[in-house]
Design a protein around this motif. Structure first.
Motif, short mmCIF file in Angstrom:
data_model
loop_
_atom_site.label_atom_id
_atom_site.label_comp_id
_atom_site.label_asym_id
_atom_site.label_seq_id
_atom_site.Cartn_x
_atom_site.Cartn_y
_atom_site.Cartn_z
N ALA A 13 104.67 56.01 3.97
CA ALA A 13 105.74 56.93 3.59
C ALA A 13 106.18 57.78 4.78
N ARG A 17 109.82 57.01 5.86
CA ARG A 17 110.58 58.06 5.19
C ARG A 17 111.28 57.54 3.93
N GLU A 18 110.77 56.44 3.38
CA GLU A 18 111.32 55.87 2.14
C GLU A 18 110.24 55.89 1.06
N THR A 19 110.64 55.51 -0.15
CA THR A 19 109.73 55.55 -1.29
C THR A 19 108.72 54.40 -1.21
N ASP A 37 107.14 59.70 -2.72
CA ASP A 37 108.60 59.82 -2.76
C ASP A 37 109.18 59.92 -1.36
N SER A 38 110.39 59.42 -1.23
CA SER A 38 111.11 59.48 0.03
C SER A 38 111.37 60.92 0.43
N HIS A 40 114.13 61.68 1.82
CA HIS A 40 115.59 61.82 1.70
C HIS A 40 115.96 62.35 0.31
N LYS A 43 117.09 58.76 -3.15
CA LYS A 43 115.88 57.95 -3.02
C LYS A 43 115.64 57.14 -4.29
N GLY A 141 114.38 51.61 -0.40
CA GLY A 141 115.31 52.72 -0.51
C GLY A 141 116.67 52.24 -0.95
#
Length: 173
Positions: A13, A17-19, A37-38, A40, A43, A141
């Motif tokens: 993660a 930086r994504e789910t 969780d992301s 961003h 998401k 994502g």
């Protein structure tokens, strides 16, 4: 499994930086047991405890591809009664069978809007000490952010993560 997988999920993660999702196989279903969780605002989201059939989505297809052929065949025979989530969901046994062979050969699956019309991701199976696909991990994502180059990078990361978790579960492969 969740305890063993936690540091791998955290690292995946942070890197992507994504789910990130962790699913466990329960018969002909994959059940979400953990997630990250992301970072961003837009998401992917899922509910812990959510169960999905094995014919669509990154982790479900990765698990299905690594089941014994008799178990795969049972799922393929059920395809007409399974949900079509999007126009890309494969409900034709021959087409899904070919995709499962490709997944098995490459070691990961791609979900390209086959479960959610606006999501893309990759998944890989997690094997136990007997070499059985008992779970899987994914990262993904929104389609607008996860292009082909990102999917390629994610596929390399997801296979490393699934291999690491599998080894911690005693998988010798």
């Amino acid at each position: 499994l969740s305890d063993i997988a936690a540091p791998f999920l955290d690292e995946l993660a942070t890197t992507t930086r994504e789910t990130v999702h962790l699913f466990v196989r329960a018969g002909d279903l994959a059940v979400c047991i953990d997630r990250r969780d992301s970072a961003h605002q837009v998401k992917l989201t899922s509910v812990l405890g959510m169960s999905v059939p094995l014919h669509a989505g990154a982790v479900p297809k990765a698990i299905l591809a690594h089941l014994p052929s008799a178990q795969q065949q049972q799922v393929l025979e059920q395809l007409p009664s399974l949900p079509r989530y999007t126009h890309k969901t494969l409900l034709e046994p021959e087409a899904l069978g070919l995709e499962l062979a490709r997944i098995r050969a490459q070691g990961f699956s791609v979900s390209d809007e086959d479960y959610d019309a606006s999501a893309r991701g990759v998944g890989a199976p997690i094997f136990d000490h007997r070499g059985e696909a008992v779970a899987g991990v994914s990262v993904g994502g929104p389609s607008f952010r996860v292009g082909d180059e990102v999917l390629t990078a994610f596929s390399q990361l997801i296979t490393q993560v699934s291999r690491g978790i599998s080894q911690r579960l005693g998988y010798p492969g």
